[in-house]
Design an enzyme around this catalytic site. Sequence first.
Site, mmCIF file in Angstrom:
data_model
loop_
_atom_site.group_PDB
_atom_site.id
_atom_site.type_symbol
_atom_site.label_atom_id
_atom_site.label_comp_id
_atom_site.label_asym_id
_atom_site.label_seq_id
_atom_site.Cartn_x
_atom_site.Cartn_y
_atom_site.Cartn_z
ATOM 1 N N SER A 153 5.294 -19.791 16.230
ATOM 2 C CA SER A 153 5.557 -20.177 14.846
ATOM 3 C C SER A 153 4.283 -20.751 14.252
ATOM 4 C CB SER A 153 6.672 -21.234 14.815
ATOM 5 O OG SER A 153 6.711 -21.906 13.576
ATOM 6 N N TYR A 166 9.091 -29.002 18.712
ATOM 7 C CA TYR A 166 8.979 -27.560 18.471
ATOM 8 C C TYR A 166 7.515 -27.134 18.350
ATOM 9 C CZ TYR A 166 9.830 -23.096 16.013
ATOM 10 O OH TYR A 166 9.860 -21.786 15.630
ATOM 11 N N LYS A 170 5.558 -24.556 20.840
ATOM 12 C CA LYS A 170 4.961 -23.323 20.339
ATOM 13 C C LYS A 170 3.450 -23.302 20.523
ATOM 14 C CE LYS A 170 8.664 -21.106 19.133
ATOM 15 N NZ LYS A 170 9.108 -20.031 20.046
#
Length: 276
Positions: A153, A166, A170
Amino acid sequence: MGKLDGKVAIVSGSGRGIGAEIALKLAADGAAVVVNDLDEAPAKATVAAIEAAGGQAVSCVGSVTDEGFADRFVLTAVKSFGGLDIIVNNAGYTWDTVIQKMTDEQWDAILDVHLKAPFRILRAAQPVISAAVKQAKAAGEPVHGRKVVNISSIAGLGGNAGQANYAAAKAGITGLTKTLAKEWGRYNVTVNTVAFGLIKTRLTEAPADSDGTIEVQGREIKVGVNSDLLSTMERMIPLGRGGTPQDAAGAVYLMCIPESDYVSGQTLVCGGGFMI
C-alpha cells in the site's frame, strides 16, 4: 491461447473484492487458481464464477494466520493442479487507531496477516519450487519463469496517520520482496510488490460514521472512510477517481505475465498517479 495457460496460481484473500478480481483475471488468461477466504461461501462463489467462465479453480478455506495454513495452501495447488507457478499474497484488513491507543493485539494481528502470513506462504512454497527446478534441470528442460506478487500500500511507502501497524507491515513487505528477489532469482522466479493507493472496496466504501464493521476471527473491526475525506483523497489523485478492484487486479496481472519476466524486486504503485 492465454498468456497464463498451464500455470497454477494461489491467491490469498480471493473470495471478495480485490482478491476475487485477481483470481478471476488470472483464470481468464488460463491459470488454474486456488481461491482462499476466511469463509467458505465467498471462496466457493469465486470458484463458481471462474468455472462458469470456463476456467479451473478450487477453494482452500481458512485464515492465512492459522498454524499450518501455508502448507495446506501450497499443497492444495500441488495436489489439485500438479504444481505452483504464481503466488499472490493479498489477504488482509486494517485495524486503525493512533499509536497511543493501539493495543498489542491490534499491532500483532495486523503484522500477522500482512507480513507473517506471506512469509509463511513463501517459506512453504520454497521446497515445491526448488524441487520443480531441479527436476527440470535434470531432464534438460528450460526452467520456466514463476511469479510472486506481494500486495502493499502507499501507506507502506509514506506512512499514514492512524495506521502504524498497517504501514509497518506493508513497509516490511518491501523488504521481504527485495530479499526473495535475490534468493529466488536462481530459480527463475520474479518477486515484486504492487502497492495500492485508494481502491474502492467494502473496507473504504462504508461511511466512517456508520456502524459498518467486518468480523475477522471473532473480532468486530470498524471499516470505512469519512465521506468528506474520501472526496478529498479522490481530488488529490491525478486521474480524478479512486481505483476499482478491477484496476487493482490489472496491476497485479502485469507482474504475472511473461512480459514482466525480467522485472524483479520492484514496487509498482497502482494509485492513479498519486505520489507520496
